[in-house]
Design an enzyme around this catalytic site. Structure first.
Site, short mmCIF file in Angstrom:
data_model
loop_
_atom_site.label_atom_id
_atom_site.label_comp_id
_atom_site.label_asym_id
_atom_site.label_seq_id
_atom_site.Cartn_x
_atom_site.Cartn_y
_atom_site.Cartn_z
N MET A 1 6.22 -7.88 -10.38
CA MET A 1 5.19 -7.06 -9.75
C MET A 1 5.85 -5.93 -8.94
O MET A 1 7.05 -5.72 -9.02
CB MET A 1 4.29 -7.92 -8.87
N CYS A 2 5.10 -5.24 -8.13
CA CYS A 2 5.57 -4.04 -7.45
C CYS A 2 5.12 -4.06 -6.00
O CYS A 2 4.42 -4.96 -5.55
CB CYS A 2 5.01 -2.80 -8.15
N ARG A 3 5.52 -3.04 -5.26
CA ARG A 3 5.07 -2.81 -3.90
C ARG A 3 4.70 -1.34 -3.77
O ARG A 3 5.34 -0.48 -4.37
CB ARG A 3 6.17 -3.13 -2.88
N ASN B 1 -0.30 -2.34 -8.48
CA ASN B 1 0.54 -3.53 -8.43
C ASN B 1 -0.22 -4.65 -9.10
O ASN B 1 -1.37 -4.93 -8.74
CB ASN B 1 0.87 -3.92 -6.99
#
Length: 278
Positions: A1-3, A112
């Site tokens: 995943m991401c931020r 995200n």
């Protein structure tokens, strides 16, 4: 995943947002506390608005913590509306066209999360994109597909309904293919005047998202913080993770919600996907 991080307010140097906070997005790219992965090193991107209606973007497949050009740029740019995203790929290629934020005309979009079994659902989803927009689709991510679906469903006219229709379509296609719990998302999008943020997952267990306390209230709570004197009362941050450990500075966005940040009163409402008509 991401931020990711989104800022709306009075013009502020990008380095104040990107490098100065205790748990900045640069720190989160290496040491995420609340994300699905600790390290988010599969590229990054920033988007910002200057004098014109169309935003600028700067993207790279390098890790955000190791890009000297980003630090140079951040020291010279001030902006009233800023998006920043550090990426942890969920399977698509590490390439510039897959880095967020995505841009179309005056719009920016970052995400995200993921669409479960995207490879299985992808054909049906991309065929729902408006033909006039299809040639502008550059990358291979589920995130950009969500953006172009939202554009197709009227993002420019009614952003909330467009995203609700987009998520409803994904869930409908997933149901037809036997894919459970297809949508996991926190999203930020903007036209340069207002900023909309969404937190939703089909399973009801969405990745973290927070918004900042009003600046006037924060100044009263923490008069010792010099940075708060530089922020106007309209300034607001929406972030995957709090940027510093400051009591009463952050509020969690409720599950299955959308919010809009704009001049004047902000708003926070329930998010309800809209399935296609039979």
């Amino acid at each position: 995943m991401c931020r990711w991080m989104a800022y709306f307010g009075d013009p502020l140097p990008v380095e104040e947002l990107l490098f100065r906070p205790q748990h900045s997005l640069i720190d989160q790219s290496l040491h995420s506390r609340l994300g699905a992965t600790t390290t988010n090193g599969d590229g990054f991107g920033i988007g910002w608005y200057g004098d014109g209606p169309r935003p600028a973007v700067f993207k790279s497949i390098d890790p955000a913590w190791n890009d000297r050009n980003l630090r140079e740029l951040a020291g010279q740019v001030s902006t009233r509306l800023f998006f920043d995203h550090v990426r942890a790929s969920t399977g698509s290629a590490v390439q510039r066209s897959n880095c967020h934020p995505f841009r179309h005309d005056q719009w920016l979009w970052m995400h995200n999360g993921s669409i479960a079994d995207f490879g299985l659902l992808k054909r049906d989803l991309v065929l729902a994109i408006e033909p006039a927009l299809f040639s502008d689709l550059e990358g291979s991510t589920d995130s950009e597909t969500l953006f172009f679906l939202a554009l197709s469903f009227g993002l420019a006219e009614d952003p909330v309904r467009a995203v609700e229709r987009t998520v409803g379509l994904v869930e409908d296609v997933a149901a037809r293919h036997g894919v459970a719990d297809p949508v996991q998302m926190t999203v930020a999008t903007t036209d340069g005047s207002s900023m909309w943020c969404f937190r939703y997952s089909t399973a009801g267990r969405t990745r973290s998202l927070f918004y900042s306390t009003g600046v006037a209230e924060l100044r009263a709570l923490h008069p010792e913080l010099e940075v708060l004197r530089e922020l106007g009362d309209e300034s607001r941050l929406v972030v995957s993770e709090p940027l510093r450990d400051l009591p009463d500075a952050w509020h969690e966005v409720p599950e299955s919600s959308w919010g809009v940040v704009r001049p004047g009163a902000d708003d926070l409402q329930p998010f309800r996907p809209i399935r296609p008509a039979a």
